[in-house]
Structures are given as structure tokens and as C-alpha cells.
Design a protein around this motif. Sequence first.
Motif, mmCIF file in Angstrom:
data_model
loop_
_atom_site.group_PDB
_atom_site.id
_atom_site.type_symbol
_atom_site.label_atom_id
_atom_site.label_comp_id
_atom_site.label_asym_id
_atom_site.label_seq_id
_atom_site.Cartn_x
_atom_site.Cartn_y
_atom_site.Cartn_z
ATOM 1 N N GLY B 60 0.841 -1.187 0.000
ATOM 2 C CA GLY B 60 0.000 0.000 0.000
ATOM 3 C C GLY B 60 0.881 1.243 0.000
ATOM 4 N N THR B 61 0.383 2.296 -0.631
ATOM 5 C CA THR B 61 1.186 3.519 -0.772
ATOM 6 C C THR B 61 1.616 4.058 0.589
ATOM 7 O OG1 THR B 61 -0.028 4.061 -2.771
ATOM 8 C CG2 THR B 61 1.256 5.819 -1.766
ATOM 9 N N GLY B 62 0.658 4.212 1.495
ATOM 10 C CA GLY B 62 0.964 4.789 2.804
ATOM 11 C C GLY B 62 2.007 3.983 3.544
ATOM 12 N N GLY B 64 4.130 1.883 2.347
ATOM 13 C CA GLY B 64 5.399 1.916 1.644
ATOM 14 C C GLY B 64 6.186 3.176 1.938
ATOM 15 N N ILE B 65 5.510 4.303 1.924
ATOM 16 C CA ILE B 65 6.196 5.569 2.196
ATOM 17 C C ILE B 65 6.730 5.575 3.624
ATOM 18 C CG2 ILE B 65 5.886 8.063 2.416
ATOM 19 C CD1 ILE B 65 3.938 7.952 0.143
ATOM 20 N N LYS B 66 5.931 5.058 4.547
ATOM 21 C CA LYS B 66 6.374 4.985 5.943
ATOM 22 C C LYS B 66 7.688 4.225 6.056
ATOM 23 C CE LYS B 66 4.041 3.988 10.280
ATOM 24 N NZ LYS B 66 3.924 2.642 10.676
ATOM 25 N N LEU B 67 7.751 3.062 5.395
ATOM 26 C CA LEU B 67 8.974 2.262 5.427
ATOM 27 C C LEU B 67 10.136 2.985 4.767
ATOM 28 C CD1 LEU B 67 8.101 -1.425 4.552
ATOM 29 C CD2 LEU B 67 9.367 -0.611 6.519
ATOM 30 N N PHE B 68 9.812 3.668 3.660
ATOM 31 C CA PHE B 68 10.842 4.352 2.898
ATOM 32 C C PHE B 68 11.527 5.409 3.747
ATOM 33 C CE2 PHE B 68 12.904 5.351 -0.942
ATOM 34 C CZ PHE B 68 12.914 6.723 -1.155
ATOM 35 N N CYS B 69 10.728 6.131 4.537
ATOM 36 C CA CYS B 69 11.286 7.239 5.318
ATOM 37 C C CYS B 69 11.746 6.807 6.699
ATOM 38 C CB CYS B 69 10.240 8.348 5.454
ATOM 39 S SG CYS B 69 9.883 9.133 3.885
ATOM 40 N N GLU B 70 11.819 5.512 6.933
ATOM 41 C CA GLU B 70 12.269 5.034 8.242
ATOM 42 C C GLU B 70 13.777 5.027 8.308
ATOM 43 O OE1 GLU B 70 11.150 1.088 9.241
ATOM 44 O OE2 GLU B 70 9.232 1.764 10.007
ATOM 45 N N GLY B 71 14.290 4.944 9.512
ATOM 46 C CA GLY B 71 15.730 4.947 9.681
ATOM 47 C C GLY B 71 16.403 3.682 9.189
ATOM 48 N N THR B 72 15.660 2.593 9.059
ATOM 49 C CA THR B 72 16.317 1.328 8.732
ATOM 50 C C THR B 72 16.862 1.290 7.312
ATOM 51 O OG1 THR B 72 14.213 0.406 8.042
ATOM 52 C CG2 THR B 72 14.901 0.005 10.314
ATOM 53 N N ARG B 73 16.393 2.181 6.469
ATOM 54 C CA ARG B 73 16.965 2.293 5.142
ATOM 55 C C ARG B 73 16.994 1.000 4.347
ATOM 56 N NH1 ARG B 73 20.243 6.819 4.919
ATOM 57 N NH2 ARG B 73 19.794 8.122 6.721
ATOM 58 N N GLU B 74 15.962 0.187 4.470
ATOM 59 C CA GLU B 74 16.059 -1.065 3.741
ATOM 60 C C GLU B 74 15.468 -0.967 2.333
ATOM 61 O OE1 GLU B 74 13.903 -3.729 6.354
ATOM 62 O OE2 GLU B 74 12.120 -3.372 5.156
ATOM 63 N N LEU B 75 14.677 0.072 2.067
ATOM 64 C CA LEU B 75 14.069 0.183 0.748
ATOM 65 C C LEU B 75 14.923 1.017 -0.196
ATOM 66 C CD1 LEU B 75 10.268 0.801 1.354
ATOM 67 C CD2 LEU B 75 11.436 -1.313 0.793
ATOM 68 N N ASP B 76 14.955 0.587 -1.445
ATOM 69 C CA ASP B 76 15.650 1.376 -2.460
ATOM 70 C C ASP B 76 14.695 2.339 -3.131
ATOM 71 O OD1 ASP B 76 17.141 -1.600 -2.723
ATOM 72 O OD2 ASP B 76 18.444 0.159 -2.683
ATOM 73 N N GLY B 77 13.415 1.998 -3.108
ATOM 74 C CA GLY B 77 12.452 2.875 -3.754
ATOM 75 C C GLY B 77 11.064 2.606 -3.223
ATOM 76 N N VAL B 78 10.177 3.562 -3.442
ATOM 77 C CA VAL B 78 8.797 3.357 -3.034
ATOM 78 C C VAL B 78 7.879 3.653 -4.211
ATOM 79 C CG1 VAL B 78 8.623 5.705 -2.114
ATOM 80 C CG2 VAL B 78 7.028 3.977 -1.356
ATOM 81 N N MET B 79 6.841 2.797 -4.359
ATOM 82 C CA MET B 79 5.869 2.997 -5.424
ATOM 83 C C MET B 79 4.678 3.722 -4.810
ATOM 84 S SD MET B 79 6.043 -0.960 -6.694
ATOM 85 C CE MET B 79 5.414 -1.602 -5.162
ATOM 86 N N ALA B 80 4.294 4.831 -5.426
ATOM 87 C CA ALA B 80 3.215 5.621 -4.833
ATOM 88 C C ALA B 80 2.171 5.954 -5.872
ATOM 89 C CB ALA B 80 3.773 6.892 -4.209
ATOM 90 N N SER B 81 0.904 5.744 -5.523
ATOM 91 C CA SER B 81 -0.149 6.109 -6.467
ATOM 92 C C SER B 81 -0.664 7.506 -6.152
ATOM 93 C CB SER B 81 -1.284 5.080 -6.420
ATOM 94 O OG SER B 81 -1.712 4.893 -5.092
ATOM 95 N N ARG B 82 0.061 8.219 -5.338
ATOM 96 C CA ARG B 82 -0.214 9.628 -5.100
ATOM 97 C C ARG B 82 1.113 10.262 -4.675
ATOM 98 N NH1 ARG B 82 0.714 10.042 0.014
ATOM 99 N NH2 ARG B 82 0.064 8.414 1.474
ATOM 100 N N PRO B 83 1.266 11.582 -4.818
ATOM 101 C CA PRO B 83 2.539 12.180 -4.387
ATOM 102 C C PRO B 83 2.669 12.185 -2.864
ATOM 103 C CG PRO B 83 1.104 13.799 -5.463
ATOM 104 C CD PRO B 83 0.363 12.523 -5.461
ATOM 105 N N PHE B 84 3.908 12.394 -2.394
ATOM 106 C CA PHE B 84 4.166 12.509 -0.962
ATOM 107 C C PHE B 84 3.382 13.678 -0.383
ATOM 108 C CE2 PHE B 84 8.314 10.374 0.453
ATOM 109 C CZ PHE B 84 8.144 9.328 -0.417
ATOM 110 N N THR B 85 2.906 13.511 0.849
ATOM 111 C CA THR B 85 2.310 14.659 1.529
ATOM 112 C C THR B 85 3.417 15.449 2.213
ATOM 113 O OG1 THR B 85 2.044 13.464 3.597
ATOM 114 C CG2 THR B 85 0.205 13.376 2.019
ATOM 115 N N GLU B 86 3.053 16.632 2.715
ATOM 116 C CA GLU B 86 4.052 17.459 3.379
ATOM 117 C C GLU B 86 4.649 16.747 4.592
ATOM 118 O OE1 GLU B 86 5.287 19.851 1.153
ATOM 119 O OE2 GLU B 86 5.953 20.233 3.210
ATOM 120 N N THR B 87 3.769 16.135 5.414
ATOM 121 C CA THR B 87 4.264 15.446 6.599
ATOM 122 C C THR B 87 5.246 14.345 6.215
ATOM 123 O OG1 THR B 87 1.927 14.928 6.643
ATOM 124 C CG2 THR B 87 2.983 15.362 8.761
ATOM 125 N N GLU B 88 4.917 13.642 5.134
ATOM 126 C CA GLU B 88 5.790 12.554 4.727
ATOM 127 C C GLU B 88 7.138 13.085 4.256
ATOM 128 O OE1 GLU B 88 3.100 10.860 1.972
ATOM 129 O OE2 GLU B 88 2.259 9.413 3.399
#
Lengths: 354, 320, 252
Positions: B60-62, B64-88
Motif C-alpha cells: 500500500g502507498t501509505g 510503503g512511504i512509511k517504510l521508505f522514510c524510516e531509519g532502517t533504510r532497507e528500501l531502495d524505492g517506493v511505489m506511490a499512487s499519489r505524491p508525498f504529503t508534506e508530513t511525509e
Amino acid sequence: MTSNLRKRHRQEKWFQRMGLFSLCLALLFLGIIFGKILITGLPAFFKTEIEAKSAPQHLLNPYAQYVDQGKWTAASDAVDMYYKNGYPGTLSPQDSQSIEALKSQNKIRLSFNGAFFTHSDSSAPEMAGIWGALLGSLLTLLITFLTAFPIGIGAAIYLEEFAPKNSHIYWIEATINNLAAVPSILFGLLGLLAFIHFIGLPRPSALVGGLTLGLMSLPVIVVTTRASLSAVPFALKEAALGLGATPLQVLFHHVIPSALPGITTGVILSLARALGETAPLLMIGMVAFIATPPSSFLDPATVLPVQIFNWSRSPEMGFVENTSGAILVLLLILGLLNGLALFIRKKFETHHGF
Amino acid sequence: MFKKEWGFLFFIFLFGFQIAEAAPPLRLAGSSAIFPFAARVAEYFHYKTQEPTPLIEGLGTGAGIKLFCEGTRELDGVMASRPFTETERKKCEQQNIDFQEFKIGQDGLVLIEKKGSQFFPIRIEDLRSAIAEKVFVKGQCLKNPYMIWSQIQPSFPVLPLRILGPAPASGTYDVLLEKIKGPCDSLLRHDGIYIEAPANENLIIQKVLTAPHTIGIITFSFYEQNKNRIRALSVNGVLPFLKTIQDGHYPLSRPLYIYIKLNDLSDHLNRLLYMREFTSNDAIGKSGYLTEKGLIPLPQSEQRNIQKDLAQLFKTGGSS
Amino acid sequence: MAFKIDVQNLNLFYGEKQALFNVSLGLPASQTTALIGPSGCGKSSFLRCLNRMNDVVPNLHLEGKVLLDGKDIYDPSVDVVDLRSHVGMVFQKPNPFPRSIYENVAYGPRIHRLFKDKSALDQIVEKSLTRAGLWDEVKDRLQQAATRLSGGQQQRLCIARAIAVNPKVILMDEPCSALDPIATAKIEELIDELREKFTLVIVTHNLQQAARISQKTAFFHSGYLVEAGETGELFTTPKDERTQGYITGRYG
């Protein structure tokens, strides 16, 4: 007097007939479901192949040019469906004609889909297989066994044979019994928090899956082991004690061997249940496209029921039969495991008894 | 029975492979609408470059973005069906994660019905009236009272309202909400008229085919793959085709994005190779494999810009 | 005559309930002592005190002394496991281990390490089975499952098993009550032979059996030791009228 007797016999007959009827109804439902899965799934074990270089690219599987497949090449999903079911799907009329032409030239055939068992997942249904999921299931079950078995058996032995009978122990027993009934998805949540967030194990690995399922199986194994241990007749323990055996000797020489068929059955049935678990593994993130089979317990992996779940949500027609085919394989494995448990039970029951 | 050597070997088996392995595969997570496309690209990427097949997760987009912006840095990319929000975006900033946005195409939301049944052209306002929780009636926002199509428009048939669509927590749901936004800001109704089918569009199609008078809301790619069984309704007079979505005439369309992590790019040039494959002609050209699967590709000019951006990143990423 | 086991002022409690009241009884060496009395009189409880099998019962409390060869078996320094290799037990319902005949008899010597090598163990097994009168019947099928023997044979196997550890005393709790008359006769014969080497204490419901096989008899009633003495005397001229009543069958 006689009318009462007649009434009782009538009730008896009625009850027996109801039992038979219920049994037939259950078997009917089972037959319908299984029959449907069988019909939908059997085609998955066959795939359509076209003689190499006899057809244009778009009628073949998408990776044909990258994979050397010998004399015959796997056809595309649309061709596969058309050849098996006469289902035109997204094929154009020209394509249908080309396929008919190939048929008359014997350049297209249906062959056994061994790749279903040797390939891992693919986004193309005609190339997808269950090997990665099978291996993942195997590794996960191994960890589940190693987690649940020693701790579960140990706890059960302690509670049954050595624990003092006070309120603390009673509370622990009640908790374990309740845990055995907790919905499995909650263990998934636990696994997510404890193993992935807190300890930081890689997800979605067989290690995390196995630990999660191990925790889930633990209460059940404790309960069934205790039941097996308490079923050991006291006379057996008496005989050993009377000869001067220590409590530990009574336990290991007599009680455990006597309870072993029950314990083994419980373990096998727990593993069979763990094999089919989907919900907790979805929670720890096993819902992924993983095209490489795992080579260690820490590699990303998936398990068979999750693979089935993933395939069931894909749009390509070919995945419908793949899903059913994988379900058949899963049912087969589960059937074998349960059969094994039954066999062990039967085999040991004949040796037992006073 | 258990010799020490076996225990040692077992440990080696457990962890040793990890050490012996080559570079770990790329990991992307996010929108389940982009998931099938990303998986297909992953395989072509593997076959063409001999690198291990990237791992794609459809959380899910939400999520995925959460994981992407986490400190663990395990994702190389995130697929989003909407752009990032400001908070994200802020969260990513906090975790020192640099990323670049790539628009990879468009997707459409299609209203489907069983082939052979007669439905009618719908406008966005009608859709809103059908599925929103609160509607603007007689000057105020009330709980949605409509139960039959003819209540919304007298020209509509006298058939009960029954619509299946995406569930909350999916990007698709968010887009649907946005598209039918009206004077009453509300979610979709949950009184049984609108039925959620979480990430299971096969189920929606099945229901549309078997249950009477049911409309489904699915993604364009799913529609494309099942065109032989279902029919699309026109929205605001426009039917969903590649062209109408691409040029924006079809109203229920949305752009799709992939965000690539830029940290340590020189060690992870694979990310760029993957994106290059994703936006290559093979994939999103006129008869590209993604296009055939239902991804609406970007117009040619936008495609060229992306290729330029990637080339630039190659240069800067490769040298540092 | 020395008492192999000398019980002095034994009071037994299951929680609040008292089961034995100030019982004092001497069990002579190399003799068979029969314990008789109506159901629930405490004779089985008493028997189980002699090898501390009552220890497994929760809430058990015991006062008094039980001296084996002069040493109190309830002294804290006594190892229960060791005690039971000196005081063996045969139970009412034959309970051989679900293993081979050989392994049943060999188990005791194994856990107490009473032998040096395999041939020594073989000898112990043969000797025990012979003493139990079973050797000829099973010598060709020692590896067979013990549970395939008849009831009487199983009981004799249990006796052989008890003998194998070379105890001083053998306790028997109604050993023949689950057996047919022929098997019973065989076991009574055996008991007579065993008296030569061991001290036997037998609980029995069968008065004729008690009269046949024992040299001393003790009559229990409601937790009290009513009367004990030489078997012939007790049966012909009992001193207590309760004993009289039980023996003549007025109750029991």
C-alpha cells in the motif's frame, strides 16, 4: 410397556438416520469444493508449448528470448488459455488463426508443466512456479519446529510432572490454555513488533516467519503434550518407582516413551496447521513478489499459502489455475502430514497396553 | 546424538549463506496498483542485467512511504499512487533520506459492469451521489439517502444502488475520494451500498459478473486484462482508453510515481538501471510490455525528460 | 527371631484424615507375613509405608518409625531410590513395562548398576526368571513383548523383576486377586519358595490364602492393628472378637 420399547427403537433409528444424513451432507460439500478445485487446478500442471522459432514473439512467454528453453518454448498466458479452454481472451482473430495453423502443423502441444515445481514466482503466470514458496515453507517449518518443540515439550513435562500445585502454577496453566485459542493473526502482530521492530530481524525471512509460527504453535504443543503425558497409566510409573527408579528415570525411561505417539501426533498436527497459516505471515510482510528462492534462513522468503493468496489477486487469467494448482499441492502435503500422524498413532497403539 | 560438529554446521548453514551471497537484491515497496508493473519490470531487469530479481512488496502507498522514510533504510524505492504529503516529506528529511520523484505513467479508475447489461453514462456528480457518505441535498450536507439509481437522476433506471470498490488505506481509495470531492467533505458510505474489497480486484470483477445490477470500481490495468467479460461505463461522456487517459479527457485518471532513494547512490547504481528499464521503450513504448498490461505511459516528451534525468544521475552518482 | 522390618508407633495422615492409628508390628526375616482385614482398613496404606511408595501422595504426613535392619527408613539421610532396591514391590494388577521380557527383568539391575558386563546381566535375568518359576516358559522368547504373556505369567514376570535387584524384602499387594485359580496356585507355590531367600509381606483378601502361605498374620480394622500373631493361632483361636468376626465371615 411395548409402546415405550417401540418408541425407544424408533428414536434410535431416527438418530442413526440423522447421523448418516449429516455425514452424507458433509461429504457432499467436501466433494463439491474439492471437485471444483481439482477441475480448476489440474490444468496448471500442463503448459502449452510452441516449437522454437515457429511463432512470433508476442505468442510466446515474455522471457523467451532470454531463457534457453530447447526445442520447445512456453507459450504466452493468452495462448495457453486459448489452447486449453478455447478462451480467446485478449487474442486477436489473427492470433487465433495462427494458433490453429500451428495446431495443424503439430508445432504446438500440451506438455507436463514440470516448471511449476521447479520455478519460483514470476509475474507471468505461464512461467510461475511454487519452488520458492515450497522451500520457504520448508525453512519456516524447520524454525517453527526448533522453536516450539523443545520449549513446548520441556514446559509440558515440567508442568505435568514437577510443578508444585499452587495458585501461581494454576494461573500459568490457564494462560497457556487460553493462548492456544488466540487467533493466529495476533501472533503476526506480535512477531511484527517483537522480531522485526524490536530485534530488527530481516523481513520477510523464514527465520521471522518460523519464530512467529513457533510462538503460535507453542501453547498447542504444551496442551497436547500434557494430555499425552497424563494419559500414561499410573501403574507404569508405580512399577518403575517400586524398582527404585529416580523421578527423572521414570520420566525418560517410561513416561515419555509411552507418551511419545501422542506427543508426536500433536507435533505433526501443529506443524500441519503452521504450514497452512497465512494471516500472521501477511502481517510480517510476506506479501511480496519474490522471484528468487531463499538460500538461507535470513533471505526474503514466502510460504505456499501466502503465494496462493498473492496469486489469487493477480489479474492474469493463468493465475486462476495456478492458484488452484498450488492449493492442490498444499492439500496433498497436508494430507500426507495428517496421514503420517495417523500412521504413527496406529503403529504405536498396537505395542502399548497392559 | 547431537555432536558438536553438527551444531556448528547448522549455524554455518543458518548464517553462512548470507556472507557468501552476492549483492542483495533491490527492494521496492508501496502501491498495490503499481505492484504488478514493478514486478514485471523486475523480471526483465533480472534477465537483461543478470542481477538478482528485485523484491517488490505491495503493502500500500501509505505503508510503503512509511517504510521508505524510516531509519532502517532497507528500501531502495517506493511505489506511490499519489505524491508525498508534506508530513511525509518532512519525515524523510528528518531521517536524512534524499529521494527523487519519477512519474512513471498514469492509471485510470474504471467503472465496470457485466458485458451485455445496459447501463448508462455517468457524470462525476452522479458517482459522488452514489457513493459519498454525505451528500449536498436541499441546501445542507446530509447522510446519503439514495438507495436507487433513479433517485439520483430520473433518467436513470429503477435499479438498486450497489457498488464495489477499493478499501481505505489504499492509494486507489484516496484517489477516488479526491476525484469525487464535493461541497461536503466526506468519506465513502459504509451503509452497505458501497462495499469495500481490499486490494482484491478479482473479487470485484467476480461479483460484478455474478451479482445482479452491480457496478465495480477497478484500475485500468485490471480492466484491460478482463475486457472480454466486462464493460466500462463512460464518465462525463468519456470512455477509458489509453489515449483519453493520457491526454486527460477521461476524468478518473491519476499519475503514478516511483521515488528512488539517492543516498549512497554510487553503491546502488542498480536503482538507476531499474528505473531506466521501467521507463524504457521496451516497457512503456507503443507496444511495450507495461503498456500492454494496462499502464498508461507518459507522453513522449515526458519520457525523454526522465531519460535525461536518469542519465544525469548516472553521471553524478557514478563519479562520487 | 529378628524382625527384618520393625514398625513402631506408626501414625499415618492424608491431610487432616488419619489412616493408621499407632500401629506397631514386627515383620520376621525369611518369613511370609500376611496382612488381612476388610476393605479400607489401611492394610495397603501400611504396606506402602514400608518402601515409602506413599511419598508420592500429596499431603501425606507420617509419625513413628519404620526400622529396616535397625535403621529408620524415614530418616532424612536415607535415599529413597536406594531403599527401594532393598524393598521391592509387586502390585495387584500385573504391570510389566511395555518392552521385552528380558528388558523388564534387566531394568532394575540396569538402573542400580548391579552388573559388570552383558553376560553377568544375562545370568541375573536367567536366575530371576528361574526363581520366579518362569524361565522354562519364556527362555526361547526373551525378546518378545512382555504384554503378550498371560496374566499369571505377567505377574510372575513382575516378581522376577522385583527379585532381579536382590532385595531384602518383597512386598506384595493382593498379587493374585486379578488371576485365575491355576495361576494363583502357581504364585502361592512361588511365594513359599521365595521365603527361603527373602522376607515377604503380603496383603490379601483371601483368608484361605493367608492361612496357606503365611507364618505370621496381622489383622487390620479401620486403621488399627487389632491383632497380630502366628498364623495358625490367629485363625483358630483369635484373641479379639473383631478378628473372630472377620475370620468367620460375619463381615468383611
